[in-house]
Motif scaffolding. Structure first.
Motif, mmCIF file in Angstrom:
data_model
loop_
_atom_site.group_PDB
_atom_site.id
_atom_site.type_symbol
_atom_site.label_atom_id
_atom_site.label_comp_id
_atom_site.label_asym_id
_atom_site.label_seq_id
_atom_site.Cartn_x
_atom_site.Cartn_y
_atom_site.Cartn_z
ATOM 1 N N GLY A 14 36.430 61.716 3.629
ATOM 2 C CA GLY A 14 37.683 60.968 3.496
ATOM 3 C C GLY A 14 37.720 59.757 4.404
ATOM 4 N N PHE A 15 37.198 59.905 5.621
ATOM 5 C CA PHE A 15 37.142 58.792 6.572
ATOM 6 C C PHE A 15 36.388 57.614 5.957
ATOM 7 N N TRP A 16 35.199 57.872 5.436
ATOM 8 C CA TRP A 16 34.386 56.781 4.877
ATOM 9 C C TRP A 16 34.954 56.271 3.560
ATOM 10 N N VAL A 17 35.641 57.129 2.805
ATOM 11 C CA VAL A 17 36.280 56.672 1.557
ATOM 12 C C VAL A 17 37.402 55.691 1.881
ATOM 13 N N VAL A 18 38.245 55.991 2.874
ATOM 14 C CA VAL A 18 39.329 55.053 3.197
ATOM 15 C C VAL A 18 38.784 53.777 3.842
ATOM 16 N N ILE A 19 37.678 53.880 4.597
ATOM 17 C CA ILE A 19 37.046 52.668 5.144
ATOM 18 C C ILE A 19 36.564 51.792 3.980
ATOM 19 N N ALA A 20 35.850 52.406 3.039
ATOM 20 C CA ALA A 20 35.339 51.644 1.882
ATOM 21 C C ALA A 20 36.498 51.070 1.070
ATOM 22 N N ALA A 21 37.526 51.870 0.834
ATOM 23 C CA ALA A 21 38.693 51.392 0.084
ATOM 24 C C ALA A 21 39.354 50.228 0.805
ATOM 25 N N GLY A 22 39.454 50.332 2.132
ATOM 26 C CA GLY A 22 40.050 49.247 2.913
ATOM 27 C C GLY A 22 39.231 47.968 2.821
ATOM 28 N N LEU A 23 37.913 48.087 2.953
ATOM 29 C CA LEU A 23 37.054 46.901 2.898
ATOM 30 C C LEU A 23 37.044 46.284 1.507
ATOM 31 N N ILE A 24 36.958 47.105 0.486
ATOM 32 C CA ILE A 24 36.956 46.595 -0.891
ATOM 33 C C ILE A 24 38.287 45.927 -1.207
ATOM 34 N N THR A 25 39.377 46.574 -0.782
ATOM 35 C CA THR A 25 40.707 46.005 -1.028
ATOM 36 C C THR A 25 40.869 44.681 -0.283
ATOM 37 N N ARG A 26 40.382 44.606 0.939
ATOM 38 C CA ARG A 26 40.497 43.381 1.746
ATOM 39 C C ARG A 26 39.657 42.239 1.188
ATOM 40 N N TYR A 27 38.404 42.536 0.868
ATOM 41 C CA TYR A 27 37.458 41.459 0.588
ATOM 42 C C TYR A 27 37.149 41.238 -0.885
ATOM 43 N N ILE A 28 37.293 42.227 -1.716
ATOM 44 C CA ILE A 28 37.039 42.039 -3.141
ATOM 45 C C ILE A 28 38.341 41.652 -3.849
ATOM 46 N N PHE A 29 39.426 42.368 -3.545
ATOM 47 C CA PHE A 29 40.706 42.113 -4.208
ATOM 48 C C PHE A 29 41.625 41.196 -3.408
ATOM 49 N N ASN A 30 41.195 40.778 -2.212
ATOM 50 C CA ASN A 30 41.966 39.880 -1.344
ATOM 51 C C ASN A 30 43.383 40.386 -1.046
ATOM 52 N N LYS A 31 43.523 41.670 -0.872
ATOM 53 C CA LYS A 31 44.802 42.287 -0.515
ATOM 54 C C LYS A 31 44.689 42.756 0.937
ATOM 55 N N LEU A 34 47.172 45.678 2.148
ATOM 56 C CA LEU A 34 46.818 46.964 1.563
ATOM 57 C C LEU A 34 45.499 47.467 2.158
ATOM 58 N N GLY A 35 44.564 46.563 2.377
ATOM 59 C CA GLY A 35 43.307 46.929 3.016
ATOM 60 C C GLY A 35 43.532 47.481 4.415
ATOM 61 N N LEU A 36 44.418 46.831 5.161
ATOM 62 C CA LEU A 36 44.751 47.301 6.505
ATOM 63 C C LEU A 36 45.407 48.679 6.455
ATOM 64 N N PHE A 37 46.242 48.891 5.444
ATOM 65 C CA PHE A 37 46.871 50.203 5.263
ATOM 66 C C PHE A 37 45.805 51.286 5.103
ATOM 67 N N PHE A 38 44.822 51.043 4.235
ATOM 68 C CA PHE A 38 43.753 52.029 4.043
ATOM 69 C C PHE A 38 42.991 52.266 5.343
ATOM 70 N N LEU A 39 42.684 51.202 6.050
ATOM 71 C CA LEU A 39 41.949 51.346 7.309
ATOM 72 C C LEU A 39 42.765 52.110 8.351
ATOM 73 N N ALA A 40 44.081 51.932 8.300
ATOM 74 C CA ALA A 40 44.955 52.630 9.247
ATOM 75 C C ALA A 40 45.077 54.120 8.936
ATOM 76 N N LEU A 41 44.631 54.539 7.767
ATOM 77 C CA LEU A 41 44.690 55.959 7.418
ATOM 78 C C LEU A 41 43.637 56.799 8.145
ATOM 79 N N THR A 42 42.636 56.142 8.738
ATOM 80 C CA THR A 42 41.557 56.912 9.366
ATOM 81 C C THR A 42 42.060 57.862 10.451
ATOM 82 N N PRO A 43 42.924 57.441 11.387
ATOM 83 C CA PRO A 43 43.395 58.424 12.373
ATOM 84 C C PRO A 43 44.293 59.495 11.760
#
Length: 180
Positions: A14-31, A34-43
């Motif tokens: 789950g940790f790596w899935v939310v990291i990947a989701a955050g990076l893809i959302t930030r850099y592929i979809f330019n959101k 939302l990308g920061l939200f996914f990255l903040a889910l890690t803790p």
């Protein structure tokens, strides 16, 4: 493998899935938000792991090394989370988006400082994870059930000491610059 071990595996995935989701959302979809939200889910994932572990212990389970790993995992994730995300950011931008220069391999004094910074983060992880281990030991209040937790704390302290020695060694014997 017991239930808690499977939860640790699921949380790591789950940790790596939310990291990947955050990076893809930030850099592929330019959101960015939302990308920061996914990255903040890690803790949050790590906290969930600790809650499940504490609940298992509260319900009478004898603590195992797997239970101790949950506290260690939380400490490491909090202490190293930001730098792990930065590391993943750099590589994502370079290897996937082809936008950044190739991440630089440090050497010499720069590497020694980087290694010492990592050791200091390790100290922070130890303080956080150790506090949760001590809290579980205190709340269970039965040394026969918490022996694995206190044993893991001792092993972790030894590993922390070795980590520091390695970091100090880079100041004495600097990492050479790789040629070619």
């Amino acid at each position: 493998m017991n239930f808690i071990a499977w939860i640790i595996v699921a949380c790591e995935i789950g940790f790596w899935v939310v990291i990947a989701a955050g990076l893809i959302t930030r850099y592929i979809f330019n959101k960015k938000r939302l990308g920061l939200f996914f990255l903040a889910l890690t803790p949050v994932i790590d906290l969930l792991l600790l809650i499940v572990t504490a609940n298992d212990l509260y319900n009478g389970a004898t603590a195992t090394q797997v239970h101790a790993i949950a506290a260690i995992y939380l400490g490491v994730s909090i202490a190293f989370g930001k730098s792990m995300i930065r590391w993943a950011d750099e590589r994502f931008l370079y290897y996937i988006k082809k936008q950044e220069p190739k991440p630089v391999r440090k050497h010499g004094l720069a590497y020694a400082k980087h290694s010492m910074k990592g050791s200091l983060q390790h100290v922070l992880a130890f303080i956080i994870g150790g506090a949760f281990l001590y809290l579980m030991i205190y709340l269970i209040d039965d040394p026969s059930k918490t022996e694995a937790l206190s044993g893991m704390l001792k092993v972790w302290a030894l590993i922390l000491g070795i980590d520091f020695l390695i970091s100090v060694s880079y100041f004495i014997w600097p990492r050479p610059q790789k040629t070619g």
